[in-house]
Design an enzyme around this catalytic site. Structure first.
Site, mmCIF file in Angstrom:
data_model
loop_
_atom_site.group_PDB
_atom_site.id
_atom_site.type_symbol
_atom_site.label_atom_id
_atom_site.label_comp_id
_atom_site.label_asym_id
_atom_site.label_seq_id
_atom_site.Cartn_x
_atom_site.Cartn_y
_atom_site.Cartn_z
ATOM 1 N N ASP A 236 0.857 -1.209 0.000
ATOM 2 C CA ASP A 236 0.000 0.000 0.000
ATOM 3 C C ASP A 236 0.880 1.242 0.000
ATOM 4 O O ASP A 236 2.093 1.158 0.166
ATOM 5 C CB ASP A 236 -0.870 0.007 1.270
ATOM 6 C CG ASP A 236 -0.011 -0.129 2.524
ATOM 7 O OD1 ASP A 236 0.208 -1.264 2.957
ATOM 8 O OD2 ASP A 236 0.506 0.897 3.026
ATOM 9 N N ASP A 238 0.577 3.620 2.301
ATOM 10 C CA ASP A 238 0.350 4.192 3.632
ATOM 11 C C ASP A 238 -0.798 5.216 3.536
ATOM 12 O O ASP A 238 -1.870 4.842 3.046
ATOM 13 C CB ASP A 238 1.652 4.778 4.197
ATOM 14 C CG ASP A 238 1.601 4.890 5.715
ATOM 15 O OD1 ASP A 238 1.033 3.981 6.345
ATOM 16 O OD2 ASP A 238 2.105 5.868 6.269
HETATM 17 N N1 LIG Z 1 1.292 1.265 5.738
HETATM 18 C C1 LIG Z 1 1.818 0.405 6.603
HETATM 19 N N2 LIG Z 1 2.293 0.829 7.802
HETATM 20 C C2 LIG Z 1 2.840 -0.041 8.652
HETATM 21 N N3 LIG Z 1 2.935 -1.354 8.443
HETATM 22 C C3 LIG Z 1 2.466 -1.830 7.274
HETATM 23 N N4 LIG Z 1 2.431 -3.066 6.773
HETATM 24 C C4 LIG Z 1 1.869 -2.994 5.566
HETATM 25 N N5 LIG Z 1 1.519 -1.732 5.260
HETATM 26 C C5 LIG Z 1 1.890 -0.970 6.319
#
Ligand SMILES: Nc1ncnc2[nH]cnc12
Ligand SMILES: CSC[C@H]1O[C@H](OP(=O)(O)O)[C@H](O)[C@@H]1O
Length: 319
Positions: A236, A238
């Protein structure tokens, strides 16, 4: 002589000490490959003679039993970081028990596989980052095997083993996986994802990816003198990317499925290479304790020393 037993000058004809803290450099090592599977990876494909075994440690129990087996004839030990069924949250993982158990199981090398959020546009979901640096913002975890009674300060200036990184990069190329070599993994405490301000702050620091688990794991692997590297698999963006929704577990899991398939292929390609007999680590991961322990022998706490039997076994045998 059992595998990975250090030879002495006396029993190795023609070999001389190179003088690094009295450690002999000419040994041959038959690697045992440890694999730590992150979110979405609770098992490993293609392992033969599989057996889940409970491994107890002086630091408590690891996240789960360890899965022992061979892949292309190479001895492997797999640990699902969060336990089968993803029962354990990042702050409550017993990182010391996990690393100690892998050391006790004979692992020389650890390949860590982790789901991460991306902090850079050029690292979209589905990309793999062969991380070479970390910023450790975790704060609610036991971070060292050492402490009162035996103080040690290892270097983590270069926290990952470049040899493992090279092998992973070659395999990623062969498999045509989208990957980046190098990048900084910001370790947050969690379990909540970041605020937008935090995400922007980490971006301004130049971080590449964000996750919750690789520290203190990497620091502990260094203390335990094991070569360690991480493949950070982007799920992703974030919460900073204006064209993407902020991260949710649902979105992570959707991308994780595809990443897990690629990770399995990567493991199958990497293990036969990592498993080849080799000399000591050129980066010195397997000698990290040579000049790290500051407490002289006559001031060490016997109870702590007993707990360090696996982690610092090489130093204790040499004493
Ligand atoms: N955006 C994110 N922040 C922290 N840990 C994650 N693991 C997968 N995506 C994450
Ligand atoms: C399920 S998303 C958040 C979770 O995934 C990552 O764990 P791992 O490194 O074990 O794959 C991240 O660090 C969080 O713990």
């Amino acid at each position: 002589m059992p595998p990975n037993t250090r030879r002495t000058v006396a029993d190795t004809p023609g070999i001389t000490s190179c003088g690094t803290g009295g450690i002999i450099m000419a040994e041959r090592i038959q690697p045992v490959i440890g694999i730590i599977g992150g979110s979405g990876l609770y098992d490993i494909d293609g392992l033969e003679n599989k057996e889940w075994r409970r491994v107890e440690t002086p630091w408590g129990l690891p996240s789960d039993d360890l899965l022992f087996g061979t892949l292309d004839g190479v001895q492997c030990v797999f640990l699902p970081r969060h336990g089968r069924g993803h029962r354990l949250s990042p702050s409550h993982l017993n990182y010391r028990a996990n690393i100690d158990a892998m050391k006790r199981a004979g692992c020389t090398d650890i390949l860590s596989l982790s789901a991460v959020g991306s902090l850079k546009k050029k690292l979209p979901p589905g990309h793999f980052v062969i991380v070479d640096q970390f910023i450790d913002r975790s704060f609610a975890r036991e971070k060292s095997f050492f402490g009162d009674g035996c103080v040690a300060h290892v270097s983590v200036a270069d926290p990952v083993c470049p040899r493992i990184g090279d092998v992973v990069e070659q395999a990623a190329k062969r498999l045509s996986l989208p990957y980046a070599r190098g990048g900084t993994y910001l370790v947050m405490e969690g379990p909540q994802f970041s605020t937008r301000a935090e995400s922007e702050l980490y971006r301004s620091w130049g971080c590449s990816v964000i996750g919750m688990t690789n520290m203190p794991e990497a620091k502990l692997a260094r203390e335990a003198e094991m070569c360690y590297a991480t493949v950070a698999m982007v799920t992703d963006y974030d919460c900073w990317h204006e064209d993407h929704d902020h991260v949710t577990v649902d979105a992570v899991i959707r991308v994780l499925r595809g990443n897990a398939e690629k990770a399995r292929a990567l493991v199958q390609a990497v293990v036969p290479v990592l498993g080849q007999e080799r000399g000591p680590c050129e980066a010195g991961c397997d000698r990290a304790l040579d000049f790290a322990i500051t407490t002289p022998e006559d001031h060490r706490d016997p109870a702590l020393m007993a707990k360090l039997d696996a982690v610092a076994g090489r130093m204790l045998r040499a004493a």
